[in-house]
Design an enzyme around this catalytic site. Structure first.
Site, PDB file in Angstrom:
ATOM      1  N   SER A  45      -1.955   3.828  -0.821  1.00  0.00           N
ATOM      2  CA  SER A  45      -1.235   2.806  -1.560  1.00  0.00           C
ATOM      3  C   SER A  45      -1.146   1.499  -0.777  1.00  0.00           C
ATOM      4  CB  SER A  45       0.147   3.333  -1.944  1.00  0.00           C
ATOM      5  OG  SER A  45       0.751   2.521  -2.905  1.00  0.00           O
ATOM      6  N   LYS A  80      -4.922   5.975  -3.712  1.00  0.00           N
ATOM      7  CA  LYS A  80      -3.885   5.633  -4.695  1.00  0.00           C
ATOM      8  C   LYS A  80      -3.937   4.134  -4.964  1.00  0.00           C
ATOM      9  CE  LYS A  80       1.025   5.655  -5.668  1.00  0.00           C
ATOM     10  NZ  LYS A  80       1.122   4.186  -5.761  1.00  0.00           N
ATOM     11  N   ASP A 139     -12.458  -6.459   3.492  1.00  0.00           N
ATOM     12  CA  ASP A 139     -13.181  -7.391   2.619  1.00  0.00           C
ATOM     13  C   ASP A 139     -13.361  -8.759   3.255  1.00  0.00           C
ATOM     14  OD1 ASP A 139     -13.462  -5.461   0.725  1.00  0.00           O
ATOM     15  OD2 ASP A 139     -12.235  -6.433  -0.818  1.00  0.00           O
TER      16      ASP A 139
END
Length: 495
Positions: free
Chosen positions: A335, A360, A346
């Site tokens: 999460s 999640k 990224d």
């Protein structure tokens, strides 16, 4: 069916197979109408009318509500023993919510209060981080300057009894509940410790525990280690203090951010941790859902992680933004912690090392209800800056390193009943205001991979490989490779 007929016959009255008598039908209808009115009242308390207005084209399912009312009435009149109305309604709500996905949940007053305790990081207790090993509560770590720490409880201790209750087979949440309590009250722990023949008995007095979700230290000169165990209300502030302390003796050559077995927490604090290391205003995460509030674009700016007071990152050492970094993850990284790992990955800000994360990729919003209750409802999926949905997939590390704790049979999001399917992709919709919502593990948290060592200790294999990566040394993929490369000494002959 045969069994049902036999039980009816035992009353001395034949089972009715034809048209019911008029008074039986009226009684049944009355019970059904009462049940229907009760259920409709609950639906109204859940803002059912607001949803109906927002989706005017979707008709109210009266026939389905009548079926629900019929079941309610039948249980009230025919169940083997009387059942209180509040229990039936609570279980009906639980069934409705739990059937959606593994993370939506109805929170009664006790659960709602416990959620506030978890996110605030302040509670009455003993100061022990615990997990489960072979069905027994195992001490992961005592928290410094707490009753457990001062009494001498150690990492690896097995808590076999809490007062007079044996812990084998006791759910971890129940064990934690028994150890927590009002400051000043007492509790007795019976502990089994390796290399100690007799069980140890600790009589402890509970205190107010201020749990810090961030821990930091210098592994060696020039190399820092920061561990985030959960994303709570003060995680961003605690991280700022930890980073300033690490830099007080000079610049760092490398930094390890440890998110292993971190089940998540507050979404805005995940944005805060990411923002500490990323350039100002770059995209950290975006969410996509059905309502305008569920479509958010969260960037590395103060408005998205702290609404009150000064920006606690305003005077971070400049080196924090450019120090070489490795992020450690495992199957318990979930999460909010996946948001951080995905954002740093990224933006090419850090190398992610370890095992595939939990997966999640959904956001839960806490909706307060009456009577101090609440509804934790999945309202959106979240996406990394590059547009990746983590839901049921997780973050793939740049460098896979297996320290022996992971297992092919480990439960992840994709194994949970009713989990959301992987999204085909999301839309980046800008919003004027980012709202603090929950992104925590909910009723089903990813099980922690409790190590045989303390995260950050010298024998921490994944940390050793993270250090090798920062120093430009070869990274070993698994502990098995170490064992395979071990060379036994040649036998010698005594002379």
């Amino acid at each position: 069916m045969a069994q049902s007929g036999m039980e009816s016959g035992a009353t001395g009255k034949p089972e009715t197979t034809g048209k019911p008598k008029a008074h039986e039908g009226n009684g049944w209808k009355k019970a059904g109408l009462i049940g229907l009115g009760t259920v409709l009242g609950i639906l109204l308390s859940l803002n059912f009318s607001a949803v109906a207005q927002r989706e005017a084209r979707a008709p109210i399912p009266y026939e389905d509500l009548q079926l629900l009312s019929a079941v309610f009435g039948k249980i009230k009149s025919d169940y083997v023993e009387a059942v209180p109305d509040d229990k039936l309604i609570k279980e009906a709500i639980n069934g409705m919510v739990h059937g959606l996905d593994p993370h939506s949940d109805f929170l009664d007053a006790e659960a709602f209060q416990d959620l506030h305790i978890q996110t605030a990081g302040k509670f009455g207790g003993l100061g022990i981080e615990v997990g489960v090993e072979d069905g027994v509560v195992r001490v992961t770590s005592p928290i410094e300057d707490t009753p457990a720490f001062r009494a001498g409880i150690k990492s690896g201790d097995l808590i076999v009894k809490i007062d007079d209750v044996a812990t084998r087979g006791l759910p971890l949440t129940k064990a934690v509940e028994k150890m927590r309590g009002k400051p000043g009250t007492q509790v007795t722990l019976t502990v089994v410790r390796k290399d100690v023949d007799q069980p140890l008995v600790f009589n402890l007095t509970r205190e107010e525990i201020n749990f810090k979700s961030v821990r930091a230290k210098l592994i060696e000169p020039g190399y820092g280690f920061v561990r985030v165990t959960q994303f709570q209300e003060r995680t961003g502030e605690d991280l700022a203090k930890a980073l300033k302390n690490l830099y007080k003796d000079g610049e760092l050559k490398g930094l390890v951010l440890d998110l292993r077995s971190d089940p998540g927490g507050l979404l805005n604090q995940a944005v805060a941790v990411s923002a500490a290391f990323l350039p100002k205003d770059v995209l950290v995460v975006y969410t996509d859902g059905r309502t305008p509030d569920a479509r958010m674009r969260l960037t590395a700016s103060k408005d998205n992680y702290s609404r009150r007071g000064d920006d606690y990152f305003r005077d971070l050492p400049a080196g924090v933004k450019k120090v070489p970094m490795v992020v450690l993850v495992d199957g318990g990284t979930a999460s909010a912690s996946e948001i951080v790992a995905g954002a740093l990955q990224d933006h090419k800000r850090a190398m992610v090392l370890g095992n595939q994360t939990f997966g999640k990729g959904s956001v839960q919003t806490i909706l307060p209800l009456g009577n101090n209750a609440g509804l934790k409802l999945t309202t959106a999926r979240y996406y990394t800056p590059a547009g990746r949905s983590i839901q049921a997939k997780g973050i793939e590390p740049d460098i896979n390193v297996n320290d022996g704790r992971d297992s092919p049979n480990r439960i992840r999001e994709a194994n949970l009943d009713h989990h959301l399917e992987t999204s085909k992709g999301g839309k980046v919709d800008p919003v004027l205001e980012a709202k603090a919502v929950k992104a925590d593990g909910g009723a089903i948290e990813p099980a922690s991979l409790v190590p045989r060592f303390q995260f950050g200790d010298p024998e921490d294999f994944q940390l050793q490989q993270a250090m090798n990566q920062l120093k430009g040394l070869p990274v070993i993929a698994s502990t098995k490779a170490v064992a395979a490369n071990a060379v036994e000494p040649a036998p010698t002959t005594a002379k």
